[in-house]
Design a protein around this motif. Structure first.
Motif, PDB file in Angstrom:
ATOM      1  N   LEU A   1      12.254  21.181   3.133  1.00  0.00           N
ATOM      2  CA  LEU A   1      13.568  21.621   2.708  1.00  0.00           C
ATOM      3  C   LEU A   1      14.531  21.538   3.882  1.00  0.00           C
ATOM      4  CD1 LEU A   1      15.360  22.997   0.538  1.00  0.00           C
ATOM      5  CD2 LEU A   1      14.514  25.182   1.386  1.00  0.00           C
ATOM      6  N   ASN A   2      15.618  20.809   3.707  1.00  0.00           N
ATOM      7  CA  ASN A   2      16.651  20.717   4.736  1.00  0.00           C
ATOM      8  C   ASN A   2      17.547  21.934   4.559  1.00  0.00           C
ATOM      9  OD1 ASN A   2      19.023  20.214   6.196  1.00  0.00           O
ATOM     10  ND2 ASN A   2      18.785  18.000   5.979  1.00  0.00           N
ATOM     11  N   THR A   3      17.297  22.952   5.364  1.00  0.00           N
ATOM     12  CA  THR A   3      17.991  24.229   5.204  1.00  0.00           C
ATOM     13  C   THR A   3      19.483  24.132   5.516  1.00  0.00           C
ATOM     14  OG1 THR A   3      17.320  24.910   7.429  1.00  0.00           O
ATOM     15  CG2 THR A   3      15.919  25.600   5.604  1.00  0.00           C
ATOM     16  N   GLU A   4      19.857  23.273   6.434  1.00  0.00           N
ATOM     17  CA  GLU A   4      21.286  23.129   6.763  1.00  0.00           C
ATOM     18  C   GLU A   4      22.072  22.569   5.585  1.00  0.00           C
ATOM     19  OE1 GLU A   4      22.050  21.052  10.426  1.00  0.00           O
ATOM     20  OE2 GLU A   4      20.485  22.161  11.474  1.00  0.00           O
ATOM     21  N   THR A   5      21.532  21.533   4.976  1.00  0.00           N
ATOM     22  CA  THR A   5      22.207  20.944   3.826  1.00  0.00           C
ATOM     23  C   THR A   5      22.201  21.911   2.654  1.00  0.00           C
ATOM     24  OG1 THR A   5      21.581  18.729   4.538  1.00  0.00           O
ATOM     25  CG2 THR A   5      22.226  18.979   2.243  1.00  0.00           C
ATOM     26  N   ALA A   6      21.073  22.568   2.429  1.00  0.00           N
ATOM     27  CA  ALA A   6      20.990  23.546   1.342  1.00  0.00           C
ATOM     28  C   ALA A   6      22.012  24.662   1.546  1.00  0.00           C
ATOM     29  CB  ALA A   6      19.581  24.114   1.250  1.00  0.00           C
ATOM     30  N   ALA A   7      22.150  25.130   2.772  1.00  0.00           N
ATOM     31  CA  ALA A   7      23.119  26.187   3.083  1.00  0.00           C
ATOM     32  C   ALA A   7      24.554  25.712   2.824  1.00  0.00           C
ATOM     33  CB  ALA A   7      22.965  26.653   4.522  1.00  0.00           C
ATOM     34  N   THR A   8      24.837  24.468   3.157  1.00  0.00           N
ATOM     35  CA  THR A   8      26.171  23.908   2.913  1.00  0.00           C
ATOM     36  C   THR A   8      26.467  23.865   1.413  1.00  0.00           C
ATOM     37  OG1 THR A   8      26.074  22.597   4.929  1.00  0.00           O
ATOM     38  CG2 THR A   8      27.629  21.868   3.238  1.00  0.00           C
ATOM     39  N   ILE A   9      25.488  23.456   0.631  1.00  0.00           N
ATOM     40  CA  ILE A   9      25.658  23.408  -0.827  1.00  0.00           C
ATOM     41  C   ILE A   9      25.879  24.818  -1.374  1.00  0.00           C
ATOM     42  CG2 ILE A   9      24.486  22.912  -3.019  1.00  0.00           C
ATOM     43  CD1 ILE A   9      23.208  20.472  -1.556  1.00  0.00           C
ATOM     44  N   ILE A  10      25.107  25.764  -0.874  1.00  0.00           N
ATOM     45  CA  ILE A  10      25.257  27.153  -1.326  1.00  0.00           C
ATOM     46  C   ILE A  10      26.644  27.682  -0.992  1.00  0.00           C
ATOM     47  CG2 ILE A  10      24.486  29.519  -0.835  1.00  0.00           C
ATOM     48  CD1 ILE A  10      21.618  28.218  -0.744  1.00  0.00           C
ATOM     49  N   LYS A  11      27.128  27.381   0.190  1.00  0.00           N
ATOM     50  CA  LYS A  11      28.470  27.831   0.571  1.00  0.00           C
ATOM     51  C   LYS A  11      29.532  27.190  -0.321  1.00  0.00           C
ATOM     52  CE  LYS A  11      27.157  29.007   5.233  1.00  0.00           C
ATOM     53  NZ  LYS A  11      27.184  28.706   6.634  1.00  0.00           N
ATOM     54  N   THR A  12      29.303  25.957  -0.733  1.00  0.00           N
ATOM     55  CA  THR A  12      30.211  25.287  -1.658  1.00  0.00           C
ATOM     56  C   THR A  12      30.201  25.995  -3.005  1.00  0.00           C
ATOM     57  OG1 THR A  12      29.870  23.153  -0.577  1.00  0.00           O
ATOM     58  CG2 THR A  12      30.712  23.093  -2.832  1.00  0.00           C
ATOM     59  N   ILE A  13      29.022  26.356  -3.470  1.00  0.00           N
ATOM     60  CA  ILE A  13      28.890  27.055  -4.752  1.00  0.00           C
ATOM     61  C   ILE A  13      29.527  28.443  -4.669  1.00  0.00           C
ATOM     62  CG2 ILE A  13      27.244  28.106  -6.362  1.00  0.00           C
ATOM     63  CD1 ILE A  13      25.290  25.819  -5.535  1.00  0.00           C
ATOM     64  N   ALA A  14      29.300  29.143  -3.578  1.00  0.00           N
ATOM     65  CA  ALA A  14      29.751  30.529  -3.435  1.00  0.00           C
ATOM     66  C   ALA A  14      31.267  30.646  -3.266  1.00  0.00           C
ATOM     67  CB  ALA A  14      29.056  31.185  -2.253  1.00  0.00           C
ATOM     68  N   VAL A  15      31.912  29.651  -2.691  1.00  0.00           N
ATOM     69  CA  VAL A  15      33.352  29.622  -2.478  1.00  0.00           C
ATOM     70  C   VAL A  15      33.876  30.976  -1.970  1.00  0.00           C
ATOM     71  CG1 VAL A  15      35.582  28.966  -3.461  1.00  0.00           C
ATOM     72  CG2 VAL A  15      33.520  28.021  -4.425  1.00  0.00           C
ATOM     73  N   GLY A  16      33.262  31.448  -0.891  1.00  0.00           N
ATOM     74  CA  GLY A  16      33.751  32.678  -0.279  1.00  0.00           C
ATOM     75  C   GLY A  16      33.202  33.963  -0.860  1.00  0.00           C
ATOM     76  N   ASP A  17      32.400  33.894  -1.910  1.00  0.00           N
ATOM     77  CA  ASP A  17      31.775  35.095  -2.483  1.00  0.00           C
ATOM     78  C   ASP A  17      30.567  35.443  -1.613  1.00  0.00           C
ATOM     79  OD1 ASP A  17      30.116  36.882  -3.923  1.00  0.00           O
ATOM     80  OD2 ASP A  17      30.829  36.119  -5.849  1.00  0.00           O
ATOM     81  N   ALA A  18      30.733  36.447  -0.756  1.00  0.00           N
ATOM     82  CA  ALA A  18      29.704  36.794   0.232  1.00  0.00           C
ATOM     83  C   ALA A  18      28.390  37.179  -0.426  1.00  0.00           C
ATOM     84  CB  ALA A  18      30.199  37.918   1.134  1.00  0.00           C
ATOM     85  N   ASN A  19      28.439  37.886  -1.547  1.00  0.00           N
ATOM     86  CA  ASN A  19      27.205  38.301  -2.211  1.00  0.00           C
ATOM     87  C   ASN A  19      26.460  37.101  -2.792  1.00  0.00           C
ATOM     88  OD1 ASN A  19      25.357  40.386  -3.157  1.00  0.00           O
ATOM     89  ND2 ASN A  19      26.121  39.891  -5.201  1.00  0.00           N
ATOM     90  N   LEU A  20      27.200  36.208  -3.433  1.00  0.00           N
ATOM     91  CA  LEU A  20      26.596  35.002  -4.000  1.00  0.00           C
ATOM     92  C   LEU A  20      25.991  34.136  -2.892  1.00  0.00           C
ATOM     93  CD1 LEU A  20      26.130  33.394  -6.610  1.00  0.00           C
ATOM     94  CD2 LEU A  20      28.358  32.333  -6.244  1.00  0.00           C
ATOM     95  N   GLU A  21      26.722  33.994  -1.800  1.00  0.00           N
ATOM     96  CA  GLU A  21      26.228  33.225  -0.662  1.00  0.00           C
ATOM     97  C   GLU A  21      24.954  33.850  -0.096  1.00  0.00           C
ATOM     98  OE1 GLU A  21      27.731  32.000   3.774  1.00  0.00           O
ATOM     99  OE2 GLU A  21      29.228  32.007   2.174  1.00  0.00           O
ATOM    100  N   LYS A  22      24.936  35.163   0.022  1.00  0.00           N
ATOM    101  CA  LYS A  22      23.763  35.879   0.539  1.00  0.00           C
ATOM    102  C   LYS A  22      22.538  35.629  -0.346  1.00  0.00           C
ATOM    103  CE  LYS A  22      22.213  40.592   1.571  1.00  0.00           C
ATOM    104  NZ  LYS A  22      21.352  40.998   0.469  1.00  0.00           N
ATOM    105  N   LEU A  23      22.715  35.714  -1.659  1.00  0.00           N
ATOM    106  CA  LEU A  23      21.612  35.480  -2.589  1.00  0.00           C
ATOM    107  C   LEU A  23      21.077  34.054  -2.451  1.00  0.00           C
ATOM    108  CD1 LEU A  23      22.987  37.202  -5.815  1.00  0.00           C
ATOM    109  CD2 LEU A  23      21.184  38.055  -4.296  1.00  0.00           C
TER     110      LEU A  23
END
Length: 141
Positions: A78-100
């Motif tokens: 799992l490429n964690t950096e890319t996965a994290a970037t995708i998650i941040k895109t999905i979360a769009v600043g929602d800290a709780n969603l990003e954390k999950l």
């Protein structure tokens, strides 16, 4: 109070837009990967329903999509950096969603995979789907 409500509405719209953009990209990639892997329309439908692959072609479809998104690296991890970037895109600043989402990635980053690209993709995918359900993180595709 009305600014807070406006902020919540704007964040909700931004999140929906980001998820729609990723979903559209996933559909295009899935169609290309379907051809490359010999998968069927049913295999693609299974992928979007977050169900386990029904056959080897489905596993290869999943791995291909993950590779194209950069989530599955060249060593079948799992490429964690890319996965994290995708998650941040999905979360769009929602800290709780990003954390999950990041908790999901964190839980799956050290999972033992396989040397077989298709098997590795399916193992990581199963982990991410399972942990997402546990965490309450909704995957866009």
């Amino acid at each position: 109070m009305k600014y807070f409500v406006l902020f919540v509405v704007v964040c909700g719209l931004a999140t929906a837009y980001a998820q729609d953009q990723l979903l559209e990209k996933a559909k295009i990639i899935a169609e290309d990967c379907k051809t490359k892997s010999g998968a069927t329309d049913e295999d693609v439908a299974i992928m979007f329903k977050h169900e386990p692959a029904a056959n080897d072609q489905g596993k290869c479809l999943h791995a291909c999509v993950m590779k194209n998104f950069g989530v599955l690296d060249d060593t079948n991890k799992l490429n964690t950096e890319t996965a994290a970037t995708i998650i941040k895109t999905i979360a769009v600043g929602d800290a709780n969603l990003e954390k999950l989402g990041l908790e999901t990635v964190d839980a799956c980053k050290a999972i033992k995979t396989s040397e077989n690209n298709c098997e590795a993709g399916e193992i990581i995918r199963a982990c991410v789907i399972g942990k997402s359900k546990e965490n309450g993180f909704k995957l866009p595709f």
